[in-house]
Enzyme design. Structure first.
Site, PDB file in Angstrom:
ATOM      1  N   ASP A  13       0.812  -1.221   0.000  1.00  0.00           N
ATOM      2  CA  ASP A  13       0.000   0.000   0.000  1.00  0.00           C
ATOM      3  C   ASP A  13       0.845   1.271   0.000  1.00  0.00           C
ATOM      4  OD1 ASP A  13      -2.310  -1.673   0.268  1.00  0.00           O
ATOM      5  OD2 ASP A  13      -1.804  -1.886   2.385  1.00  0.00           O
ATOM      6  N   LYS A  16       2.339   2.246  -5.159  1.00  0.00           N
ATOM      7  CA  LYS A  16       3.050   1.829  -6.396  1.00  0.00           C
ATOM      8  C   LYS A  16       2.206   2.098  -7.626  1.00  0.00           C
ATOM      9  CE  LYS A  16       3.173  -2.299  -4.682  1.00  0.00           C
ATOM     10  NZ  LYS A  16       2.791  -2.026  -3.302  1.00  0.00           N
ATOM     11  N   GLY A  40      -4.047  -4.367  -4.093  1.00  0.00           N
ATOM     12  CA  GLY A  40      -5.053  -3.376  -4.448  1.00  0.00           C
ATOM     13  C   GLY A  40      -4.343  -2.106  -4.830  1.00  0.00           C
ATOM     14  N   HIS A  41      -4.236  -1.852  -6.121  1.00  0.00           N
ATOM     15  CA  HIS A  41      -3.535  -0.656  -6.583  1.00  0.00           C
ATOM     16  C   HIS A  41      -4.558   0.411  -6.953  1.00  0.00           C
ATOM     17  CE1 HIS A  41       0.221  -3.212  -7.739  1.00  0.00           C
ATOM     18  NE2 HIS A  41      -0.016  -3.162  -6.445  1.00  0.00           N
ATOM     19  N   GLN A 220       2.299  -5.946  -3.388  1.00  0.00           N
ATOM     20  CA  GLN A 220       2.602  -5.966  -1.947  1.00  0.00           C
ATOM     21  C   GLN A 220       3.910  -5.194  -1.695  1.00  0.00           C
ATOM     22  OE1 GLN A 220       1.743  -9.338  -3.296  1.00  0.00           O
ATOM     23  NE2 GLN A 220      -0.312  -8.606  -2.948  1.00  0.00           N
TER      24      GLN A 220
HETATM   25  P1  IMP Z   1      -2.142 -12.920   1.833  1.00  0.00           P
HETATM   26  O1  IMP Z   1      -1.255 -12.303   0.795  1.00  0.00           O
HETATM   27  O2  IMP Z   1      -3.615 -12.714   1.538  1.00  0.00           O
HETATM   28  O3  IMP Z   1      -1.808 -14.349   2.139  1.00  0.00           O
HETATM   29  O4  IMP Z   1      -1.919 -12.113   3.229  1.00  0.00           O
HETATM   30  C1  IMP Z   1      -0.674 -12.192   3.934  1.00  0.00           C
HETATM   31  C2  IMP Z   1      -0.322 -10.845   4.537  1.00  0.00           C
HETATM   32  O5  IMP Z   1       0.002  -9.919   3.498  1.00  0.00           O
HETATM   33  C3  IMP Z   1      -1.457 -10.195   5.330  1.00  0.00           C
HETATM   34  O6  IMP Z   1      -0.894  -9.483   6.422  1.00  0.00           O
HETATM   35  C4  IMP Z   1      -2.066  -9.223   4.341  1.00  0.00           C
HETATM   36  O7  IMP Z   1      -2.732  -8.145   4.972  1.00  0.00           O
HETATM   37  C5  IMP Z   1      -0.818  -8.757   3.605  1.00  0.00           C
HETATM   38  N1  IMP Z   1      -1.072  -8.282   2.241  1.00  0.00           N
HETATM   39  C6  IMP Z   1      -1.291  -9.008   1.134  1.00  0.00           C
HETATM   40  N2  IMP Z   1      -1.450  -8.219   0.057  1.00  0.00           N
HETATM   41  C7  IMP Z   1      -1.317  -6.949   0.489  1.00  0.00           C
HETATM   42  C8  IMP Z   1      -1.335  -5.666  -0.165  1.00  0.00           C
HETATM   43  O8  IMP Z   1      -1.486  -5.535  -1.390  1.00  0.00           O
HETATM   44  N3  IMP Z   1      -1.144  -4.596   0.645  1.00  0.00           N
HETATM   45  C9  IMP Z   1      -0.923  -4.713   1.970  1.00  0.00           C
HETATM   46  N4  IMP Z   1      -0.875  -5.870   2.610  1.00  0.00           N
HETATM   47  C10 IMP Z   1      -1.071  -6.981   1.879  1.00  0.00           C
END
Ligand code: IMP
Length: 417
Positions: A13, A16, A40-41, A220
């Site tokens: 977040d 990017k 989520g971009h 991420q």
């Molecule tokens: P997962 O990717 O859904 O398995 O989540 C694993 C961890 O990564 C969790 O703490 C999520 O909140 C975090 N996470 C996954 N994708 C994002 C993103 O795009 N932004 C922020 N945190 C993310």
């Protein structure tokens, strides 16, 4: 032509999407190399706010093709929804290509993700619940299903075999899904999916060999990398720049620059260590001012000061050549601004590697704040003296030049060096 990479260097977040959107017009292809619709971009162009989950952020520029690389995991329903949303606002979606090596996220991965989090109880990771981890588990367990399997028609047998194996292992997970429904639903989606599927290696290398310019978009943040992040509170893919080589099937020699994107402060969603987190009114103020609520899940984000120890670590593991700082405008009106400049364990200096240690304490350096509205600034020289001093410190902490600083959500609200 070398490919350029943009990665987030905190916990995701970082903004990017808007950085890639600003650069994309100069490239022929914008490619995603990892993750799925857990990302989520958000891009804001004029009155339009667009939340992208799997399609690369260059989509609002007319020129580039958008490539979803082999290292990603893609939900077909999510993919189609996003394509329809983009087509609905007039985007030529024929520019969107998916590598035949990318893996599919099925409803049983989502069920597994949710069941798995439930079983962890108080130690839940706080995943996005999008089935990302289970899809990557299937990939490395060599039982995943790719877009190539959709194309050649072998996916149905693979789904049956996979669910039978899952059924034997995880009764609770698979009770949530029916095998033949999964196959029928997937088959119904194929006419809308298959036109976008390309031989990912031929596509990308052909483009590079013909001199096309490639911009690679991370998803991420680096501190969520499965190998170098705050394990086990991480996502299931390699989010750092090195992941671009694996996720796209290109060698390190193809990479030119690596730009790291960081917010002027820090946020994190989900569980895991966050040494600069603020549990007080200042943290609440950052959350409110910065609208720090998840794009994918709507969860309030945890907020804190910029962490220079983590930033320096991220600069190293990515091999950054430059950085972009986002949301500097959110800090306007704070009397003083903190930066975490050191970690200590039992009084002794500690490295980023100690981040999970319950005894960890932080050293904070304070910077004088500013009241001015920064949204009209376009050049570093227009920033208030104290804001410029803050940015100069971030540059020193990162050890690479800062190319740009964002001061508002709109495309043009960018201060350039
Ligand atoms: P997962 O990717 O859904 O398995 O989540 C694993 C961890 O990564 C969790 O703490 C999520 O909140 C975090 N996470 C996954 N994708 C994002 C993103 O795009 N932004 C922020 N945190 C993310």
């Amino acid at each position: 032509m070398k490919a350029d990479v943009v990665v987030g260097i905190q916990w995701g977040d970082e903004g990017k999407g808007r950085v890639v959107d600003a650069l994309a017009g100069r490239y022929d292809i914008v490619a995603r190399f990892g993750g799925g619709d857990n990302a989520g971009h958000t891009i804001v162009v004029r009155e339009r706010k667009l939340a992208l989950r799997i399609v690369p952020s260059g989509v609002l520029q007319e020129r580039p093709e958008l490539f979803i690389g082999g290292g990603t995991v893609v939900s077909l329903e999510g993919f189609i929804k996003e394509i329809e949303m983009l087509a609905g606002i007039g985007v030529d979606v024929r520019r969107i290509k998916v590598s035949d090596r990318a893996h599919i996220v099925f409803p049983y991965h989502v069920a597994d993700d949710i069941v798995g989090e439930g079983l962890r109880g108080a130690a839940a990771l706080g995943t996005t619940g999008r089935g990302i981890g289970p899809a990557y588990i299937d990939k490395t367990a060599r039982s995943g299903i790719t877009f190539a399997d959709l194309r050649d028609g072998t996916f149905a047998d693979r789904v049956r075999a996979n669910l039978a194996a899952h059924r034997a292992r995880f009764a609770a997970t698979v009770s949530a899904v029916d095998t033949e429904t999964t196959i029928a639903d997937t088959t119904a989606l194929l006419p809308r999916v298959l036109p976008h599927v390309v031989d990912g290696v031929e596509y990308l290398h052909g483009a590079l060999e013909s001199g096309k310019r490639l911009l690679i978009e991370g998803a991420q943040g680096s501190l969520l990398d499965v190998g170098y992040g705050t394990y086990p509170y991480v996502t299931s893919s390699h989010t750092i720049a090195g992941g671009a080589c694996i996720g796209l099937g290109i060698g390190p020699t193809e990479i030119g620059t690596v730009a790291g994107v960081a917010k002027a402060y820090c946020t994190r969603v989900g569980g895991g260590p966050f040494p600069s987190e603020l549990h007080d009114d200042v943290g609440n103020r950052l959350r409110e001012r910065g609208a720090e609520f998840g794009t994918v899940t709507g969860r309030p984000r945890r907020c804190g000061w910029f962490d220079a120890v983590a930033a320096r670590y991220a600069a190293r593991i990515n091999g950054l050549t430059s950085a972009v700082i986002t949301k500097l405008d959110i800090l306007s009106g704070f009397e003083r601004i903190g930066v975490v400049t050191g970690y200590r364990v039992d009084g002794a200096p500690a490295t980023f590697g100690a981040i999970g240690d319950a005894r960890l304490e932080v050293e904070v350096r304070w910077f004088e704040g500013w009241d001015a509205d920064l949204s009209g600034c376009r050049k570093m020289a227009q920033l208030p003296r104290t804001a410029a001093a803050y940015v100069a410190y971030l540059e020193e902490a990162l050890g690479v030049p800062i190319d740009a600083v964002s001061v508002g959500p709109e495309r043009e609200a960018l201060v350039v060096a």
